[in-house]
Design an enzyme around this catalytic site. Structure first.
Site, PDB file in Angstrom:
ATOM      1  CG  LEU A 229      -2.077  -1.030   1.168  1.00  0.00           C
ATOM      2  CD1 LEU A 229      -2.917  -0.962   2.437  1.00  0.00           C
ATOM      3  CD2 LEU A 229      -2.984  -0.845  -0.058  1.00  0.00           C
TER       4      LEU A 229
ATOM      5  CG  ASN B 277       8.128  -3.309   0.997  1.00  0.00           C
ATOM      6  OD1 ASN B 277       6.917  -3.226   1.154  1.00  0.00           O
ATOM      7  ND2 ASN B 277       8.673  -3.518  -0.182  1.00  0.00           N
TER       8      ASN B 277
ATOM      9  CG  ASN C  22      12.045  -9.734  -6.385  1.00  0.00           C
ATOM     10  OD1 ASN C  22      11.907 -10.946  -6.270  1.00  0.00           O
ATOM     11  ND2 ASN C  22      12.877  -9.033  -5.617  1.00  0.00           N
TER      12      ASN C  22
ATOM     13  CG  ASP D  72       4.403  -8.992  -5.045  1.00  0.00           C
ATOM     14  OD1 ASP D  72       4.461  -7.992  -4.304  1.00  0.00           O
ATOM     15  OD2 ASP D  72       5.411  -9.525  -5.534  1.00  0.00           O
TER      16      ASP D  72
END
Ligand code: ZN
Length: 433
Positions: A59, A90, A281, A308
């Site tokens: 988010l 993260n 990734n 993701d």
């Protein structure tokens, strides 16, 4: 608004029936014509699913509000049929303390168009040196149960072991981003024929598989729960199948893009070669990997679909491949991609979709209010979906603040028509409420 009558919906693709929602719960299902309600929704031809749950959403708030905010990200989630998302850690600052996870949780309470469950970091600052305050995050108002350094791998085996041991105390799970760092230094694209032809540094499957194998063994050794993020290779599937056959507590997710796209997109696509929209990734893999991932999701070896969703501003994606950020948005297209890859291919029926996109992720993420069947007494978290729609994907019409969808211009099946969160519509007629 306290009562809603949803008329003629096909629950999990079954025979049409009416659904009466009252005070946030499913009150009754069946033939309910003539029942008075504050709002009546005509749902003829639409599939009713339990509200979708995402175990893996970025988010970006706090810190990168230019890419996404809790408000815009949850708007995208609601548009995609989601009623709950797990917000990855993260951010900036990293969600590695009770204070930051509570901040994200509060933002969700105030601005969320779906429930926001913060994920806590495994290590302080995602630096892989010392464990973050796992217990304090678990005890906080955010009640964190999923811990992940996602974006980075917990590559230190001792730290990974300690994290697995620690989360047992409160029924938590460590969600690993499996990427051996040394084997992927400078890696750009799946190591194989395409990366060779394009001259991009290869990202070998073994870098993912070696970590997954190690972590399955560690989880078994300490008797803890491991969740494997975004499985992308056939070899990873084989390892997870083996771990499950041993009775170990291992679960796994796959992204929609790894179910549909391959590394050949980087070479040949309507958007041209070397288009960093496909840089992600873990990287897009081969057609054989896609085939095996689909089968594994169908047979339950892979437990669930997780988006993701990784929003990036235009300047971070529209640059040369080597410099571009990794990741793609996915909340608003996930169900459509799953229909294309899994339902229209006969691999999964709608009950299977509900299991892999709602029930199982809710269970893995410990969200007791989500993932329930659409039946009397359950919280009214409901998605109404039109599987017969066929529309080109138009990034400009998306709710996400970012536009980095790899499906631009592609025609995908299906359309989310309505989403209800505890009986409150968040989307009606395809539009945010
Ligand atoms: Zn990741």
């Amino acid at each position: 608004m306290t009562t809603i009558l949803i008329k003629g919906a096909r629950v999990l693709g079954g025979e049409p029936r009416d659904i009466l929602v009252r005070d946030g719960l499913v009150a009754e299902t069946g033939a309910l014509a003539g029942t008075a309600a504050d709002l009546t929704v005509e749902a003829g031809g639409l599939i009713a699913l339990p509200g979708l749950v995402d175990l893996h959403t970025h988010l970006r708030e706090p810190g990168r509000e230019d890419a996404e905010t809790v408000e815009t990200g949850t708007q995208a989630a609601a548009r995609g049929g989601y009623t709950a998302v797990h917000a990855m850690a993260n951010t900036s600052p990293v969600a590695d303390t009770a204070g930051v996870v509570e901040q994200v949780w509060r933002l969700g309470q105030e601005h969320g168009h779906c429930d926001v469950q913060p994920v806590g970091a495994v290590t302080s600052g995602l630096e892989g040196r010392q464990l973050a305050e796992l217990g304090a995050m678990a005890d906080s108002a955010a009640r964190v149960r999923v811990f992940s350094d996602d974006g980075k791998c917990v590559s230190d085996a001792v730290l990974m072991r300690r994290a697995l041991e620690y989360v047992k105390a409160f029924g938590g799970v460590v969600a690993q981003h499996a990427q051996e760092p040394r084997l992927t230094e400078g890696a750009q694209l799946n190591e194989g024929e395409v990366s060779g032809r394009l001259g991009l540094t290869g990202w070998p499957a073994v870098a993912e598989e070696a970590i997954i194998a190690r972590d399955c063994l560690l989880a078994a050794h300490v008797g803890s729960r491991l969740h494997v993020c975004h499985v992308s290779t056939a070899g990873s599937v084989e390892i997870i199948r083996w771990a499950k056959s041993k009775g170990w507590d291992v679960t796994a997710e796959v992204t929609p893009h790894h179910l549909l796209l391959t590394d050949s997109c980087a070479e040949r696509s309507p958007l041209g070669p070397y288009n960093p929209i496909y840089k992600v990734n873990p990287p897009l893999r081969t057609a054989e990997d896609v085939r095996v991932l689909r089968e594994a999701l169908a047979d339950g070896t892979i437990d669930c679909v997780a988006t993701d969703h990784a929003p990036h501003p235009v300047e971070d994606k529209e640059t040369e491949w080597g410099a571009a950020a990794m990741g793609m948005i996915g909340l608003e297209t996930a169900l459509q991609v799953v229909q294309e890859a899994m339902v229209d291919t006969g691999l999964l029926d709608w009950a299977g979709v509900a299991d892999r996109m709602s029930a199982r992720p809710a269970r893995i993420g410990r969200l007791p209010g989500h993932g329930h069947p659409v039946e009397a007494g359950a919280p009214a978290n409901i998605t109404l979906y039109d599987p017969s729609a066929r529309l080109p994907v138009d990034p400009s019409g998306m709710a996400s603040k970012s536009r980095n969808t790899p499906y631009e211009g592609m025609t995908l099946p299906g359309r989310v028509v309505a989403t209800f969160l505890r009986g409150r519509p968040t989307v009606l007629e395809g539009k945010l409420v």
